[in-house]
Design a protein around this motif. Structure first.
Motif, PDB file in Angstrom:
ATOM      1  N   ARG A  73       0.856  -1.194   0.000  1.00 44.57           N
ATOM      2  CA  ARG A  73       0.000   0.000   0.000  1.00 44.57           C
ATOM      3  C   ARG A  73       0.893   1.246   0.000  1.00 44.57           C
ATOM      4  NH1 ARG A  73      -4.177   1.072   4.434  1.00 44.57           N
ATOM      5  NH2 ARG A  73      -5.212   2.261   2.779  1.00 44.57           N
ATOM      6  N   PRO A  74       1.801   1.372  -0.954  1.00 45.33           N
ATOM      7  CA  PRO A  74       2.764   2.482  -0.905  1.00 45.33           C
ATOM      8  C   PRO A  74       2.117   3.854  -0.890  1.00 45.33           C
ATOM      9  CG  PRO A  74       2.757   1.438  -3.070  1.00 45.33           C
ATOM     10  CD  PRO A  74       1.989   0.538  -2.150  1.00 45.33           C
ATOM     11  N   ALA A  75       0.986   4.014  -1.588  1.00 41.51           N
ATOM     12  CA  ALA A  75       0.320   5.321  -1.630  1.00 41.51           C
ATOM     13  C   ALA A  75      -0.233   5.710  -0.265  1.00 41.51           C
ATOM     14  CB  ALA A  75      -0.800   5.310  -2.667  1.00 41.51           C
ATOM     15  N   ALA A  76      -0.486   4.712   0.584  1.00 47.26           N
ATOM     16  CA  ALA A  76      -0.999   4.965   1.936  1.00 47.26           C
ATOM     17  C   ALA A  76       0.091   4.719   2.979  1.00 47.26           C
ATOM     18  CB  ALA A  76      -2.209   4.069   2.217  1.00 47.26           C
ATOM     19  N   ARG A  77       1.340   4.807   2.547  1.00 49.55           N
ATOM     20  CA  ARG A  77       2.489   4.605   3.440  1.00 49.55           C
ATOM     21  C   ARG A  77       2.419   3.240   4.142  1.00 49.55           C
ATOM     22  NH1 ARG A  77       5.034   9.368   5.024  1.00 49.55           N
ATOM     23  NH2 ARG A  77       5.158   8.734   7.211  1.00 49.55           N
ATOM     24  N   GLY A  83       7.560   1.021  -1.767  1.00 53.79           N
ATOM     25  CA  GLY A  83       7.517   2.441  -1.422  1.00 53.79           C
ATOM     26  C   GLY A  83       8.634   2.827  -0.477  1.00 53.79           C
ATOM     27  N   ASN A  84       8.640   4.104  -0.088  1.00 51.58           N
ATOM     28  CA  ASN A  84       9.731   4.607   0.759  1.00 51.58           C
ATOM     29  C   ASN A  84       9.397   4.595   2.244  1.00 51.58           C
ATOM     30  OD1 ASN A  84       7.903   6.685   0.873  1.00 51.58           O
ATOM     31  ND2 ASN A  84       9.182   8.183  -0.201  1.00 51.58           N
ATOM     32  N   VAL A  85       8.264   3.979   2.627  1.00 50.47           N
ATOM     33  CA  VAL A  85       7.894   3.819   4.033  1.00 50.47           C
ATOM     34  C   VAL A  85       7.604   2.345   4.282  1.00 50.47           C
ATOM     35  CG1 VAL A  85       6.216   4.383   5.832  1.00 50.47           C
ATOM     36  CG2 VAL A  85       6.941   6.149   4.213  1.00 50.47           C
ATOM     37  N   PHE A  86       8.272   1.753   5.244  1.00 53.72           N
ATOM     38  CA  PHE A  86       8.006   0.344   5.567  1.00 53.72           C
ATOM     39  C   PHE A  86       6.564   0.198   6.030  1.00 53.72           C
ATOM     40  CE2 PHE A  86       7.879  -3.173   8.646  1.00 53.72           C
ATOM     41  CZ  PHE A  86       8.298  -4.216   7.829  1.00 53.72           C
ATOM     42  N   SER A  87       6.204   0.952   7.050  1.00 56.12           N
ATOM     43  CA  SER A  87       4.796   1.034   7.479  1.00 56.12           C
ATOM     44  C   SER A  87       4.638   2.189   8.454  1.00 56.12           C
ATOM     45  CB  SER A  87       4.323  -0.259   8.130  1.00 56.12           C
ATOM     46  OG  SER A  87       2.993  -0.099   8.617  1.00 56.12           O
ATOM     47  N   SER A  88       3.576   2.971   8.239  1.00 61.53           N
ATOM     48  CA  SER A  88       3.301   4.116   9.115  1.00 61.53           C
ATOM     49  C   SER A  88       2.437   3.727  10.306  1.00 61.53           C
ATOM     50  CB  SER A  88       2.602   5.215   8.310  1.00 61.53           C
ATOM     51  OG  SER A  88       1.391   4.725   7.735  1.00 61.53           O
ATOM     52  N   GLY A  89       2.106   2.431  10.427  1.00 58.49           N
ATOM     53  CA  GLY A  89       1.284   1.995  11.561  1.00 58.49           C
ATOM     54  C   GLY A  89      -0.176   1.872  11.174  1.00 58.49           C
ATOM     55  N   HIS A  90      -1.046   1.973  12.143  1.00 59.38           N
ATOM     56  CA  HIS A  90      -2.483   1.830  11.882  1.00 59.38           C
ATOM     57  C   HIS A  90      -2.968   2.898  10.904  1.00 59.38           C
ATOM     58  CE1 HIS A  90      -3.363  -1.394  14.626  1.00 59.38           C
ATOM     59  NE2 HIS A  90      -2.738  -0.781  15.600  1.00 59.38           N
ATOM     60  N   ASP A  91      -4.006   2.554  10.165  1.00 59.87           N
ATOM     61  CA  ASP A  91      -4.600   3.486   9.206  1.00 59.87           C
ATOM     62  C   ASP A  91      -5.488   4.462   9.976  1.00 59.87           C
ATOM     63  OD1 ASP A  91      -6.102   4.770   7.230  1.00 59.87           O
ATOM     64  OD2 ASP A  91      -6.005   3.031   5.899  1.00 59.87           O
ATOM     65  N   LEU A  92      -4.945   5.632  10.287  1.00 66.54           N
ATOM     66  CA  LEU A  92      -5.672   6.599  11.111  1.00 66.54           C
ATOM     67  C   LEU A  92      -6.911   7.147  10.399  1.00 66.54           C
ATOM     68  CD1 LEU A  92      -2.720   8.570  12.746  1.00 66.54           C
ATOM     69  CD2 LEU A  92      -4.017   6.640  13.670  1.00 66.54           C
ATOM     70  N   VAL A 142      10.904 -15.104  10.725  1.00 64.74           N
ATOM     71  CA  VAL A 142      10.459 -13.988   9.890  1.00 64.74           C
ATOM     72  C   VAL A 142      11.491 -12.865  10.011  1.00 64.74           C
ATOM     73  CG1 VAL A 142       8.616 -12.346   9.402  1.00 64.74           C
ATOM     74  CG2 VAL A 142       8.051 -14.623  10.305  1.00 64.74           C
ATOM     75  N   ILE A 143      11.990 -12.419   8.876  1.00 65.46           N
ATOM     76  CA  ILE A 143      13.043 -11.400   8.833  1.00 65.46           C
ATOM     77  C   ILE A 143      12.484 -10.115   8.236  1.00 65.46           C
ATOM     78  CG2 ILE A 143      15.349 -10.834   7.973  1.00 65.46           C
ATOM     79  CD1 ILE A 143      15.673 -13.938   7.499  1.00 65.46           C
ATOM     80  N   ALA A 144      12.495  -9.033   8.994  1.00 64.69           N
ATOM     81  CA  ALA A 144      12.045  -7.744   8.479  1.00 64.69           C
ATOM     82  C   ALA A 144      13.145  -7.125   7.632  1.00 64.69           C
ATOM     83  CB  ALA A 144      11.681  -6.806   9.631  1.00 64.69           C
ATOM     84  N   ALA A 145      12.786  -6.655   6.437  1.00 68.00           N
ATOM     85  CA  ALA A 145      13.717  -5.963   5.551  1.00 68.00           C
ATOM     86  C   ALA A 145      13.205  -4.534   5.407  1.00 68.00           C
ATOM     87  CB  ALA A 145      13.783  -6.661   4.197  1.00 68.00           C
ATOM     88  N   VAL A 146      13.788  -3.620   6.155  1.00 64.48           N
ATOM     89  CA  VAL A 146      13.243  -2.266   6.299  1.00 64.48           C
ATOM     90  C   VAL A 146      14.054  -1.278   5.467  1.00 64.48           C
ATOM     91  CG1 VAL A 146      12.529  -0.495   7.942  1.00 64.48           C
ATOM     92  CG2 VAL A 146      12.619  -2.899   8.650  1.00 64.48           C
ATOM     93  N   GLU A 147      13.435  -0.782   4.406  1.00 62.29           N
ATOM     94  CA  GLU A 147      14.125   0.157   3.527  1.00 62.29           C
ATOM     95  C   GLU A 147      13.705   1.603   3.767  1.00 62.29           C
ATOM     96  OE1 GLU A 147      14.895  -1.772  -0.592  1.00 62.29           O
ATOM     97  OE2 GLU A 147      13.017  -2.663   0.117  1.00 62.29           O
ATOM     98  N   GLY A 148      12.698   1.822   4.621  1.00 61.37           N
ATOM     99  CA  GLY A 148      12.239   3.186   4.885  1.00 61.37           C
ATOM    100  C   GLY A 148      11.794   3.338   6.322  1.00 61.37           C
ATOM    101  N   ARG A 149      10.980   4.332   6.577  1.00 65.24           N
ATOM    102  CA  ARG A 149      10.524   4.641   7.939  1.00 65.24           C
ATOM    103  C   ARG A 149       9.537   3.594   8.451  1.00 65.24           C
ATOM    104  NH1 ARG A 149       9.233  10.688   9.758  1.00 65.24           N
ATOM    105  NH2 ARG A 149      11.502  10.529   9.874  1.00 65.24           N
ATOM    106  N   ALA A 150       9.637   3.293   9.733  1.00 63.86           N
ATOM    107  CA  ALA A 150       8.693   2.377  10.398  1.00 63.86           C
ATOM    108  C   ALA A 150       8.227   3.050  11.680  1.00 63.86           C
ATOM    109  CB  ALA A 150       9.370   1.045  10.710  1.00 63.86           C
TER     110      ALA A 150
END
Length: 271
Positions: free
Chosen positions: A28-32, A65-74, A112-120
Protein backbone atom coordinates in the motif's frame (compact mmCIF):
# COMPACT_ATOMS: atom_id res chain seq x y z
CA UNK A 1 -13.46 -5.56 3.96
CA UNK A 2 -12.03 -4.58 0.57
CA UNK A 3 -8.91 -2.45 0.53
CA UNK A 4 -7.43 -2.77 -2.93
CA UNK A 5 -5.75 -0.29 -5.23
CA UNK A 6 -7.69 0.92 -8.30
CA UNK A 7 -6.09 -1.93 -10.22
CA UNK A 8 -7.17 -4.51 -7.65
CA UNK A 9 -3.63 -5.17 -6.48
CA UNK A 10 -3.15 -7.40 -3.48
CA UNK A 11 -2.16 -5.64 -0.26
CA UNK A 12 0.47 -8.26 0.56
CA UNK A 13 2.45 -9.78 -2.27
CA UNK A 14 3.86 -13.29 -1.76
CA UNK A 15 6.68 -14.75 -3.84
CA UNK A 16 8.93 -17.77 -3.48
CA UNK A 17 12.21 -16.10 -4.38
CA UNK A 18 14.36 -19.21 -4.02
CA UNK A 19 13.96 -22.70 -2.57
CA UNK A 20 12.77 -22.45 1.03
CA UNK A 21 12.49 -18.65 1.09
CA UNK A 22 9.24 -16.69 0.77
CA UNK A 23 9.19 -12.93 0.38
CA UNK A 24 6.13 -11.04 1.63
CA UNK A 25 5.77 -7.41 0.57
CA UNK A 26 3.42 -4.83 2.05
CA UNK A 27 1.80 -3.21 -0.97
CA UNK A 28 0.00 0.00 0.00
CA UNK A 29 2.76 2.48 -0.90
CA UNK A 30 0.32 5.32 -1.63
CA UNK A 31 -1.00 4.97 1.94
CA UNK A 32 2.49 4.60 3.44
CA UNK A 33 1.73 0.91 3.94
CA UNK A 34 -0.69 1.75 6.76
CA UNK A 35 -2.01 -1.36 8.49
CA UNK A 36 -5.65 -1.24 7.49
CA UNK A 37 -7.98 -3.99 8.67
CA UNK A 38 -7.78 -5.61 5.23
CA UNK A 39 -3.98 -5.50 5.14
CA UNK A 40 -3.77 -6.96 8.65
CA UNK A 41 -6.03 -9.81 7.59
CA UNK A 42 -4.03 -10.49 4.43
CA UNK A 43 -0.70 -10.42 6.23
CA UNK A 44 -2.01 -12.70 8.97
CA UNK A 45 -3.19 -15.19 6.34
CA UNK A 46 0.10 -15.10 4.44
CA UNK A 47 2.12 -15.65 7.62
CA UNK A 48 -0.01 -18.65 8.57
CA UNK A 49 0.09 -20.01 5.02
CA UNK A 50 3.88 -19.81 4.84
CA UNK A 51 4.18 -21.23 8.34
CA UNK A 52 2.16 -24.29 7.34
CA UNK A 53 3.99 -24.80 4.02
CA UNK A 54 6.51 -27.62 4.51
CA UNK A 55 8.68 -26.26 1.68
CA UNK A 56 9.20 -22.90 3.40
CA UNK A 57 12.15 -22.41 5.74
CA UNK A 58 12.21 -18.63 6.23
CA UNK A 59 10.14 -15.54 5.44
CA UNK A 60 11.44 -12.11 4.43
CA UNK A 61 9.00 -9.26 5.08
CA UNK A 62 9.51 -6.03 3.17
CA UNK A 63 7.44 -3.22 1.71
CA UNK A 64 6.95 -1.30 -1.52
CA UNK A 65 7.52 2.44 -1.42
CA UNK A 66 9.73 4.61 0.76
CA UNK A 67 7.89 3.82 4.03
CA UNK A 68 8.01 0.34 5.57
CA UNK A 69 4.80 1.03 7.48
CA UNK A 70 3.30 4.12 9.11
CA UNK A 71 1.28 2.00 11.56
CA UNK A 72 -2.48 1.83 11.88
CA UNK A 73 -4.60 3.49 9.21
CA UNK A 74 -5.67 6.60 11.11
CA UNK A 75 -8.06 7.70 8.33
CA UNK A 76 -9.85 4.35 8.52
CA UNK A 77 -10.06 4.54 12.31
CA UNK A 78 -11.26 8.15 12.29
CA UNK A 79 -14.02 7.38 9.77
CA UNK A 80 -15.57 5.02 12.32
CA UNK A 81 -16.01 7.80 14.89
CA UNK A 82 -19.28 8.37 13.04
CA UNK A 83 -20.51 4.93 14.17
CA UNK A 84 -23.28 4.81 16.75
CA UNK A 85 -20.78 3.82 19.46
CA UNK A 86 -18.24 6.46 18.44
CA UNK A 87 -16.07 3.77 16.83
CA UNK A 88 -15.38 1.78 20.00
CA UNK A 89 -16.29 -1.62 18.51
CA UNK A 90 -14.24 -1.02 15.37
CA UNK A 91 -11.26 0.22 17.41
CA UNK A 92 -11.42 -2.89 19.59
CA UNK A 93 -11.72 -5.21 16.58
CA UNK A 94 -8.77 -3.50 14.87
CA UNK A 95 -6.46 -3.70 17.90
CA UNK A 96 -7.46 -7.32 18.46
CA UNK A 97 -6.77 -8.16 14.80
CA UNK A 98 -3.39 -6.41 14.91
CA UNK A 99 -2.35 -8.18 18.10
CA UNK A 100 -3.44 -11.53 16.64
CA UNK A 101 -1.32 -10.92 13.53
CA UNK A 102 1.72 -10.01 15.65
CA UNK A 103 1.25 -13.15 17.72
CA UNK A 104 0.99 -15.17 14.51
CA UNK A 105 4.49 -14.01 13.58
CA UNK A 106 5.85 -15.14 16.94
CA UNK A 107 3.96 -18.44 16.73
CA UNK A 108 5.04 -19.09 13.13
CA UNK A 109 7.50 -22.02 13.08
CA UNK A 110 9.45 -20.28 10.31
CA UNK A 111 11.72 -17.32 11.22
CA UNK A 112 10.46 -13.99 9.89
CA UNK A 113 13.04 -11.40 8.83
CA UNK A 114 12.04 -7.74 8.48
CA UNK A 115 13.72 -5.96 5.55
CA UNK A 116 13.24 -2.27 6.30
CA UNK A 117 14.13 0.16 3.53
CA UNK A 118 12.24 3.19 4.89
CA UNK A 119 10.52 4.64 7.94
CA UNK A 120 8.69 2.38 10.40
CA UNK A 121 6.43 4.10 12.90
CA UNK A 122 3.89 3.12 15.57
CA UNK A 123 2.47 -0.32 14.69
CA UNK A 124 4.95 -0.38 11.81
CA UNK A 125 7.77 -0.18 14.35
CA UNK A 126 5.91 -2.84 16.34
CA UNK A 127 5.95 -5.06 13.26
CA UNK A 128 9.74 -4.73 12.96
CA UNK A 129 10.18 -5.48 16.68
CA UNK A 130 7.92 -8.52 16.39
CA UNK A 131 9.90 -10.14 13.58
CA UNK A 132 12.58 -12.59 14.67
CA UNK A 133 15.34 -10.74 12.83
CA UNK A 134 15.54 -7.30 11.25
CA UNK A 135 17.77 -5.69 8.62
CA UNK A 136 17.45 -1.98 7.84
CA UNK A 137 18.81 0.60 5.47
CA UNK A 138 21.20 3.21 6.85
CA UNK A 139 18.58 5.83 5.95
CA UNK A 140 15.67 4.09 7.72
CA UNK A 141 14.33 5.36 11.02
CA UNK A 142 11.94 4.18 13.69
CA UNK A 143 9.45 5.85 16.02
CA UNK A 144 6.53 5.26 18.33
CA UNK A 145 5.05 8.77 17.98
CA UNK A 146 1.54 8.13 19.26
CA UNK A 147 2.10 10.35 22.29
CA UNK A 148 2.39 13.31 19.90
CA UNK A 149 -1.24 12.89 18.78
CA UNK A 150 -2.76 11.87 22.09
CA UNK A 151 -2.67 8.13 21.42
CA UNK A 152 0.07 6.39 23.43
CA UNK A 153 1.64 3.50 21.50
CA UNK A 154 0.51 0.88 24.03
CA UNK A 155 0.41 -2.16 21.74
CA UNK A 156 3.69 -1.28 19.96
CA UNK A 157 5.13 -0.99 23.48
CA UNK A 158 4.68 -4.76 23.98
CA UNK A 159 7.05 -5.76 21.19
CA UNK A 160 9.36 -2.77 21.64
CA UNK A 161 9.92 -3.41 25.36
CA UNK A 162 10.79 -7.04 24.59
CA UNK A 163 13.57 -5.99 22.23
CA UNK A 164 15.22 -2.92 23.70
CA UNK A 165 16.05 -1.87 27.26
CA UNK A 166 13.33 -0.30 29.40
CA UNK A 167 14.97 3.11 29.40
CA UNK A 168 15.31 3.11 25.60
CA UNK A 169 11.74 1.88 25.14
CA UNK A 170 10.40 4.57 27.46
CA UNK A 171 12.46 7.20 25.67
CA UNK A 172 10.93 6.24 22.33
CA UNK A 173 7.42 6.00 23.77
CA UNK A 174 7.50 9.22 25.81
CA UNK A 175 9.39 11.48 23.42
CA UNK A 176 7.84 10.12 20.22
CA UNK A 177 10.91 11.14 18.26
CA UNK A 178 12.47 9.23 15.33
CA UNK A 179 15.45 7.00 16.08
CA UNK A 180 18.05 6.45 13.36
CA UNK A 181 18.88 2.99 12.08
CA UNK A 182 22.33 3.29 13.66
CA UNK A 183 20.78 3.97 17.08
CA UNK A 184 18.13 1.29 16.58
CA UNK A 185 20.96 -1.17 16.00
CA UNK A 186 22.60 -0.11 19.26
CA UNK A 187 19.28 -0.31 21.09
CA UNK A 188 18.78 -3.93 19.96
CA UNK A 189 15.83 -3.32 17.65
CA UNK A 190 17.85 -4.36 14.58
CA UNK A 191 20.36 -7.06 13.73
CA UNK A 192 22.12 -5.32 10.85
CA UNK A 193 22.24 -1.94 9.11
CA UNK A 194 23.37 -1.81 5.48
CA UNK A 195 23.20 0.55 2.50
CA UNK A 196 19.66 0.88 1.15
CA UNK A 197 20.56 -1.02 -2.02
CA UNK A 198 21.67 -4.04 0.04
CA UNK A 199 18.72 -4.50 2.42
CA UNK A 200 16.87 -7.21 0.50
CA UNK A 201 20.11 -8.96 -0.45
CA UNK A 202 21.20 -9.03 3.19
CA UNK A 203 17.82 -10.26 4.42
CA UNK A 204 17.73 -12.97 1.75
CA UNK A 205 21.25 -14.00 2.75
CA UNK A 206 20.08 -14.51 6.32
CA UNK A 207 17.03 -16.41 5.10
CA UNK A 208 19.25 -18.59 2.89
CA UNK A 209 21.47 -19.43 5.87
CA UNK A 210 18.41 -20.43 7.89
CA UNK A 211 17.09 -22.50 4.98
CA UNK A 212 20.28 -24.58 5.08
CA UNK A 213 19.38 -25.83 8.57
CA UNK A 214 16.92 -28.47 9.66
CA UNK A 215 13.39 -27.00 9.58
CA UNK A 216 12.43 -29.24 12.50
CA UNK A 217 15.31 -27.97 14.63
CA UNK A 218 14.65 -24.32 13.79
CA UNK A 219 10.95 -24.70 14.67
CA UNK A 220 11.81 -26.28 18.02
CA UNK A 221 14.34 -23.56 18.77
CA UNK A 222 12.15 -20.60 17.82
CA UNK A 223 9.24 -21.81 19.95
CA UNK A 224 11.55 -22.51 22.89
CA UNK A 225 13.21 -19.10 22.66
CA UNK A 226 9.99 -17.17 23.14
CA UNK A 227 8.63 -19.56 25.77
CA UNK A 228 11.70 -19.49 28.01
CA UNK A 229 12.00 -15.72 27.80
CA UNK A 230 8.78 -15.37 29.83
CA UNK A 231 9.84 -17.81 32.57
CA UNK A 232 11.87 -17.41 35.73
CA UNK A 233 15.50 -18.57 35.59
CA UNK A 234 14.76 -21.91 37.28
CA UNK A 235 11.66 -22.52 35.17
CA UNK A 236 13.55 -21.58 32.01
CA UNK A 237 16.33 -24.09 32.67
CA UNK A 238 13.86 -26.86 33.52
CA UNK A 239 11.89 -26.14 30.36
CA UNK A 240 14.96 -25.78 28.12
CA UNK A 241 16.45 -29.02 29.46
CA UNK A 242 13.28 -30.87 28.49
CA UNK A 243 13.35 -29.23 25.06
CA UNK A 244 16.95 -30.41 24.58
CA UNK A 245 15.96 -33.98 25.42
CA UNK A 246 13.06 -33.90 22.96
CA UNK A 247 15.30 -32.30 20.32
CA UNK A 248 17.86 -35.09 20.80
CA UNK A 249 15.13 -37.59 19.93
CA UNK A 250 14.43 -35.89 16.59
CA UNK A 251 15.85 -37.69 13.56
CA UNK A 252 17.67 -34.60 12.28
CA UNK A 253 19.58 -34.28 15.56
CA UNK A 254 20.89 -37.80 15.17
CA UNK A 255 21.83 -37.12 11.54
CA UNK A 256 23.46 -33.77 12.33
CA UNK A 257 25.57 -35.14 15.17
CA UNK A 258 26.69 -38.14 13.11
CA UNK A 259 27.54 -35.88 10.18
CA UNK A 260 29.62 -33.65 12.47
CA UNK A 261 31.52 -36.64 13.88
CA UNK A 262 32.02 -38.08 10.41
CA UNK A 263 33.01 -34.67 9.01
CA UNK A 264 30.40 -34.64 6.26
CA UNK A 265 27.46 -32.45 5.28
CA UNK A 266 24.20 -33.50 7.00
CA UNK A 267 21.25 -34.66 4.94
CA UNK A 268 18.20 -33.17 6.66
CA UNK A 269 14.87 -34.98 6.68
CA UNK A 270 13.17 -32.07 8.47
CA UNK A 271 11.82 -34.40 11.11
Amino acid sequence: MQDLSPLGTKLVLADTVEPGVVRLTLNRPAARNALSRALLSELHSEIERSGADKSVAAIVLGANGNVFSSGHDLKELTAHRADADGGEAFFRETMTACSAMMRAIVACPKPVIAAVEGRATAAGCQLVATCDLAVAAETADFATPGVNIGLFCSTPMVALSRNVSRKRAMEMLLLGQPVSAADALLYGLLNRVVPASDVITEALGMARAIASKSKATVAIGKAAFYRQAELSLDEAYDYASEVMVKNMMVADAGEGICAFIERRKPEWKDR
